[in-house]
Design an enzyme around this catalytic site. Sequence first.
Site, short mmCIF file in Angstrom:
data_model
loop_
_atom_site.label_atom_id
_atom_site.label_comp_id
_atom_site.label_asym_id
_atom_site.label_seq_id
_atom_site.Cartn_x
_atom_site.Cartn_y
_atom_site.Cartn_z
N ASP A 101 -0.35 1.32 4.48
CA ASP A 101 -0.63 1.77 3.10
C ASP A 101 0.52 1.32 2.20
O ASP A 101 1.53 0.78 2.69
CB ASP A 101 -0.77 3.32 3.08
CG ASP A 101 -1.65 3.83 1.94
OD1 ASP A 101 -1.24 3.69 0.77
OD2 ASP A 101 -2.74 4.35 2.21
N ASN B 201 -9.98 -0.44 5.28
CA ASN B 201 -10.50 0.64 4.44
C ASN B 201 -9.86 0.72 3.06
O ASN B 201 -10.43 1.31 2.15
CB ASN B 201 -10.30 1.96 5.22
CG ASN B 201 -10.48 3.17 4.36
OD1 ASN B 201 -11.60 3.49 3.97
ND2 ASN B 201 -9.38 3.82 4.01
N TYR C 146 -15.57 -3.82 -9.09
CA TYR C 146 -15.65 -2.99 -7.87
C TYR C 146 -16.95 -3.29 -7.13
O TYR C 146 -16.94 -3.52 -5.91
CB TYR C 146 -15.57 -1.52 -8.26
CG TYR C 146 -15.55 -0.57 -7.08
CD1 TYR C 146 -14.38 -0.27 -6.41
CD2 TYR C 146 -16.73 0.07 -6.65
CE1 TYR C 146 -14.36 0.60 -5.32
CE2 TYR C 146 -16.72 0.95 -5.57
CZ TYR C 146 -15.53 1.21 -4.92
OH TYR C 146 -15.53 2.07 -3.85
N LYS D 39 -17.43 -5.02 -3.34
CA LYS D 39 -18.08 -4.34 -2.21
C LYS D 39 -19.28 -5.14 -1.70
O LYS D 39 -19.58 -5.14 -0.50
CB LYS D 39 -18.48 -2.91 -2.61
CG LYS D 39 -17.29 -2.02 -2.94
CD LYS D 39 -16.31 -1.94 -1.78
CE LYS D 39 -15.19 -0.94 -2.01
NZ LYS D 39 -14.25 -0.88 -0.89
N THR E 85 -12.87 12.28 -3.31
CA THR E 85 -11.51 11.84 -3.01
C THR E 85 -10.86 11.42 -4.33
O THR E 85 -11.53 11.28 -5.35
CB THR E 85 -11.48 10.64 -2.05
OG1 THR E 85 -12.09 9.52 -2.71
CG2 THR E 85 -12.20 10.92 -0.75
P1 NAD Z 1 -8.23 7.02 -2.00
O1 NAD Z 1 -7.78 6.52 -3.32
O2 NAD Z 1 -8.34 8.49 -1.77
O3 NAD Z 1 -7.35 6.39 -0.82
C1 NAD Z 1 -7.12 5.00 -0.79
C2 NAD Z 1 -5.83 4.71 -0.04
O4 NAD Z 1 -5.63 3.28 -0.10
C3 NAD Z 1 -4.60 5.35 -0.67
O5 NAD Z 1 -3.80 5.93 0.33
C4 NAD Z 1 -3.89 4.18 -1.35
O6 NAD Z 1 -2.48 4.34 -1.43
C5 NAD Z 1 -4.28 3.02 -0.45
N1 NAD Z 1 -4.18 1.72 -1.10
C6 NAD Z 1 -4.48 1.39 -2.39
N2 NAD Z 1 -4.20 0.09 -2.61
C7 NAD Z 1 -3.74 -0.43 -1.45
C8 NAD Z 1 -3.29 -1.71 -1.05
N3 NAD Z 1 -3.25 -2.74 -1.92
N4 NAD Z 1 -2.88 -1.89 0.22
C9 NAD Z 1 -2.88 -0.83 1.10
N5 NAD Z 1 -3.29 0.40 0.78
C10 NAD Z 1 -3.71 0.61 -0.48
O7 NAD Z 1 -9.66 6.33 -1.78
P2 NAD Z 1 -10.86 6.65 -0.77
O8 NAD Z 1 -11.93 7.36 -1.53
O9 NAD Z 1 -10.37 7.22 0.48
O10 NAD Z 1 -11.39 5.16 -0.56
C11 NAD Z 1 -11.24 4.47 0.66
C12 NAD Z 1 -12.24 3.34 0.68
O11 NAD Z 1 -13.55 3.88 0.52
C13 NAD Z 1 -12.07 2.32 -0.45
O12 NAD Z 1 -12.31 1.03 0.03
C14 NAD Z 1 -13.13 2.75 -1.44
O13 NAD Z 1 -13.53 1.68 -2.27
C15 NAD Z 1 -14.23 3.18 -0.51
N6 NAD Z 1 -15.24 4.07 -1.09
C16 NAD Z 1 -14.90 5.22 -1.70
C17 NAD Z 1 -15.89 6.00 -2.27
C18 NAD Z 1 -15.57 7.26 -3.02
O14 NAD Z 1 -16.44 7.80 -3.69
N7 NAD Z 1 -14.36 7.78 -2.94
C19 NAD Z 1 -17.23 5.63 -2.15
C20 NAD Z 1 -17.56 4.47 -1.49
C21 NAD Z 1 -16.55 3.68 -0.97
#
Ligand code: NAD
Length: 262
Positions: free
Chosen positions: A36, A89, A157, A161, A192
């Site tokens: 991270d 992720n 975004y 995806k 989240t």
């Molecule tokens: P979050 O923001 O809660 O956590 C994301 C984590 O990724 C954080 O710890 C952040 O520090 C880290 N991060 C950000 N940029 C980074 C980088 N360049 N290198 C390494 N780490 C990095 O987000 P989340 O909701 O847990 O999302 C995780 C994944 O799920 C993402 O790919 C997001 O697009 C996808 N997603 C989320 C949702 C939603 O509604 N939250 C829905 C569909 C998909």
Amino acid sequence: MRLKDKVALITGGAGGIGRETALLFAREGARVVIADVDDRSGKRLAGRIERAGGAAAYCRADVSRDGDCASMVAVAEAEFGALHVLFNNAGIMLAEDADAVATSEEVWDRTLAVNLKGVFLGCKHGIPALRRAGGGSVINTASFVALMGAATPQLAYTASKGGVVAMTRELAVIHARENIRVNALCPGPLRTELLMKVLDTARKQQRRLVHIPMGRFGEAREIARAALYLASDESSFVTGTEFVVDGGITAAYVTPEATRPR
Ligand code: NAD
């Protein structure tokens, strides 16, 4: 223990889905590398897992950087001897991401660099390690927006995806005979930080909730459980899928709320 003797690398492992997955994978016997850019949360999480009797290491890695992705894989092999599960992720959703007219080139480039190139670089460096381990499972976090258009525009975004899903399919075919499975995980809207930062008022949240048949946001731990299935040998014949965990959003034309007599 469903991941006994496995080593798992989780990008974006310090927050949201990644954090819940690190905790769950560790409870299921995996040794976990948390990659991270949030050092404080990542180190704290690794400490928490170790104190609970698990094995975890934190590695600072910005997934948009080639050298960082090489390092995180090297840490997994150096600390724990191998890599069996690669969970690409990490992802971002920028508030300035909008439609084609309003989205700046900078927002487009940054979003694609983390969300799409980050998955490519994870695979570039992770797949050779999976080969060295005799095979493994790659899980790439996409989103339900890869499968349907969103009314709230977030073009960069969504495009990123869509790319993750397309790339996953091709990787699955390329590596199918090497005992390497590659699946996309497509979560629906979750409670989240990533989404709640953008849906920062009750009105904005309600606008999204009307599209979800279950009438609520998903929780990170509900996605972690799906990741556990894809990571474990229970999914041994599953590859190239868009594994949807979305409270019914992609199945809906209208929601139960909209059809209820008034
Ligand atoms: P979050 O923001 O809660 O956590 C994301 C984590 O990724 C954080 O710890 C952040 O520090 C880290 N991060 C950000 N940029 C980074 C980088 N360049 N290198 C390494 N780490 C990095 O987000 P989340 O909701 O847990 O999302 C995780 C994944 O799920 C993402 O790919 C997001 O697009 C996808 N997603 C989320 C949702 C939603 O509604 N939250 C829905 C569909 C998909």
